[in-house]
Design an enzyme around this catalytic site. Structure first.
Site, PDB file in Angstrom:
ATOM      1  N   ASP B  13       0.864  -1.190   0.000  1.00 17.34           N
ATOM      2  CA  ASP B  13       0.000   0.000   0.000  1.00 17.34           C
ATOM      3  C   ASP B  13       0.892   1.229   0.000  1.00 17.34           C
ATOM      4  O   ASP B  13       2.068   1.159   0.373  1.00 17.34           O
ATOM      5  CB  ASP B  13      -0.903  -0.005   1.247  1.00 17.34           C
ATOM      6  CG  ASP B  13      -1.887   1.169   1.261  1.00 17.34           C
ATOM      7  OD1 ASP B  13      -2.372   1.558   0.177  1.00 17.34           O
ATOM      8  OD2 ASP B  13      -2.163   1.711   2.346  1.00 17.34           O
ATOM      9  N   SER B  14       0.326   2.370  -0.394  1.00 18.98           N
ATOM     10  CA  SER B  14       1.097   3.619  -0.315  1.00 18.98           C
ATOM     11  C   SER B  14       1.400   3.982   1.137  1.00 18.98           C
ATOM     12  O   SER B  14       2.377   4.663   1.408  1.00 18.98           O
ATOM     13  CB  SER B  14       0.321   4.750  -0.970  1.00 18.98           C
ATOM     14  OG  SER B  14      -0.923   4.927  -0.325  1.00 18.98           O
ATOM     15  N   CYS B  76      -3.528  -0.859  -2.235  1.00 25.25           N
ATOM     16  CA  CYS B  76      -3.743   0.561  -2.524  1.00 25.25           C
ATOM     17  C   CYS B  76      -4.658   0.711  -3.742  1.00 25.25           C
ATOM     18  O   CYS B  76      -4.357   0.179  -4.817  1.00 25.25           O
ATOM     19  CB  CYS B  76      -2.397   1.215  -2.794  1.00 25.25           C
ATOM     20  SG  CYS B  76      -2.494   2.933  -3.331  1.00 25.25           S
ATOM     21  N   GLU B 154      -6.734  10.279   8.766  1.00 28.08           N
ATOM     22  CA  GLU B 154      -5.438  10.263   9.464  1.00 28.08           C
ATOM     23  C   GLU B 154      -5.461  11.146  10.706  1.00 28.08           C
ATOM     24  O   GLU B 154      -4.688  10.938  11.637  1.00 28.08           O
ATOM     25  CB  GLU B 154      -4.328  10.692   8.504  1.00 28.08           C
ATOM     26  CG  GLU B 154      -4.182   9.705   7.344  1.00 28.08           C
ATOM     27  CD  GLU B 154      -2.852   9.764   6.653  1.00 28.08           C
ATOM     28  OE1 GLU B 154      -2.173  10.797   6.760  1.00 28.08           O
ATOM     29  OE2 GLU B 154      -2.498   8.771   5.992  1.00 28.08           O
ATOM     30  N   CYS B 186     -10.946   3.487  -1.276  1.00 27.18           N
ATOM     31  CA  CYS B 186      -9.673   3.907  -0.681  1.00 27.18           C
ATOM     32  C   CYS B 186      -9.581   3.211   0.666  1.00 27.18           C
ATOM     33  O   CYS B 186     -10.557   3.204   1.426  1.00 27.18           O
ATOM     34  CB  CYS B 186      -9.631   5.427  -0.505  1.00 27.18           C
ATOM     35  SG  CYS B 186      -8.186   6.017   0.388  1.00 27.18           S
ATOM     36  N   HIS B 188      -8.327   3.975   3.360  1.00 25.46           N
ATOM     37  CA  HIS B 188      -8.526   4.794   4.556  1.00 25.46           C
ATOM     38  C   HIS B 188      -9.996   4.976   4.915  1.00 25.46           C
ATOM     39  O   HIS B 188     -10.317   5.282   6.062  1.00 25.46           O
ATOM     40  CB  HIS B 188      -7.940   6.195   4.344  1.00 25.46           C
ATOM     41  CG  HIS B 188      -6.481   6.307   4.597  1.00 25.46           C
ATOM     42  ND1 HIS B 188      -5.543   5.838   3.717  1.00 25.46           N
ATOM     43  CD2 HIS B 188      -5.781   6.847   5.626  1.00 25.46           C
ATOM     44  CE1 HIS B 188      -4.340   6.095   4.196  1.00 25.46           C
ATOM     45  NE2 HIS B 188      -4.449   6.699   5.350  1.00 25.46           N
TER      46      HIS B 188
END
Lengths: 268, 268
Positions: B13-14, B76, B154, B186, B188
């Site tokens: 993943d990034s 990702c 985040e 995504c 996240h």
């Protein structure tokens, strides 16, 4: 040997926010030529560790040295905070960061209580706190990381109710403690001025480094500057040129860049 | 020669958002060992160009190949969208991205109107749109980039009034058009579930790729899996380990990682 004053000034940032610094320099020294390097492929620096930021900054400075620059401006607050000492040691030309000029501008407001807002990296580095303590030991200093400000600025929400609400969240504790001057310790933050000024009120001064960097260049490195002549050129180099970065570039410059190139510095 | 089933599964993943995919895999296949590579020094990928994302993804896959992985999971979404075909061609082992499994899970809800939300890169790539058109040609598909969602996740604001307001801004047009299922495109975004579900209401299904990636691994690559035995190990490799990334890692895993190493893959 090339007359040193005819060489360009190098400006380095993690992205395109540092174009606010470039614009201030160009307004003040229009006869200079500039090479601007934005490390857009690896931004942001503000969330990353000191070791990574130092590695990236050294890599970028080494790339700019190939352009025969006469002066290196580190427009990125996080890079200035974590890597300036290292860059000064390694650079063959003088280096100007944004932290010391920003701290000077804040102290010049006469405030007794100054806050710096910036990325997590900039705040954690204590660079502004140290600079302010050196310039004005009796001033009370606060520092607050505002991680959502860069994404909000990049979204173009500099004058937006969501930004107002986020700014209140970050800045209310500073206002409660009676802050008089706030240093915008990130080159993106001037893009949020409408929301920020609304939230802090008219009695709190917001200072950014762009103008004060130009002051520092004039006072400390005037011998390197062109005394006049034609308007210089600007060469813009980015390590990634997504639509997003080009859109923000146009917002800050108010026009398309005159010369843009996408480069790869990873292997440098 | 090593028995191929005993080799680890590589997950890339990034950043650390892909740990949501790793957790789903581990819940489903506990006897497997995993090597997770998070390219935290160069994240985010979602704002960057296809060329840069492809270069980074190939670099990361090549690093994971050194760990003798038996299967590569591209957790990702942006890398899956821009680089999967290239990775499939270059990889010596099978490659599973998150786009096709996410699209399958969305179609399985029976919705007639599906939306995908993701980074600017993921949306611009049209990867989800193509996958959905291939699986269910009569389904109406919308796609919306939500650039502020990763920073909000985040920041830990997954259940926060600011996130509600931002989500309303991005998602209101989808709701007006009668969307029935939204793909969280995504890794996240599952961290924002409380705010997202509140904004879309109880009648809209939110699907993420994590569980469906495990389904795809079971159905398409069952021959590579361990049939039982001891619980496997997890090796976590990050290209940057700032406090921020470690904090998010702990949030997703619910514990400190058992084995963490900071590595440099720039020069690989």
């Amino acid at each position: 040997m090339t007359d040193s004053t005819s060489r360009p000034i190098g400006v380095f940032d993690s992205g395109v926010g540092g174009l606010t610094v470039l614009s201030a320099l160009r307004d003040r020294f229009p006869a200079e030529s500039y090479v601007y390097l934005g490390d857009t492929a690896r931004l942001p620096y503000g969330t990353k560790s000191a070791a990574t930021v130092q590695r990236y900054a050294i890599n970028a400075a080494s790339h700019l040295a190939h352009h025969e620059i006469k002066l290196l401006i580190v427009a990125c607050n996080t890079a200035s905070s974590f890597a300036l000492d290292e860059l000064v040691v390694r650079s063959p030309v003088p280096v100007v960061g944004v932290v010391e000029p920003g701290a000077r501008a804040a102290v010049a407001t006469g405030a007794h209580r100054i806050a710096v807002i910036g990325t997590e990296g900039t705040v954690r580095s204590n660079a502004y706190q140290r600079a302010l303590a050196g310039l004005a030991p009796t001033v009370e200093v606060d520092a607050v990381a505002c991680p959502l400000f860069v994404p909000l600025a990049e979204e173009g929400w500099g004058d937006h109710p969501v930004t107002d609400e986020v700014a209140r969240h970050y800045l209310a504790p500073l206002l409660d403690r009676g802050v008089e001057t706030v240093i915008l310790g990130c080159t993106h933050y001037p893009l949020l001025l409408p929301s920020l000024q609304r939230v802090v009120g008219v009695n709190v001064r917001l200072v950014d480094s762009a103008t004060s960097v130009a002051d520092t260049v004039a006072s400390d490195h005037g011998d390197l500057l062109n005394s006049g002549g034609h308007r210089g050129t600007v060469r813009l180099e980015l390590t990634d040129a997504s639509d997003r970065f080009l859109r923000i570039t146009r917002t800050i410059l108010g026009a398309d860049p005159e010369h843009l190139e996408v480069i790869d510095i990873d292997q440098a």
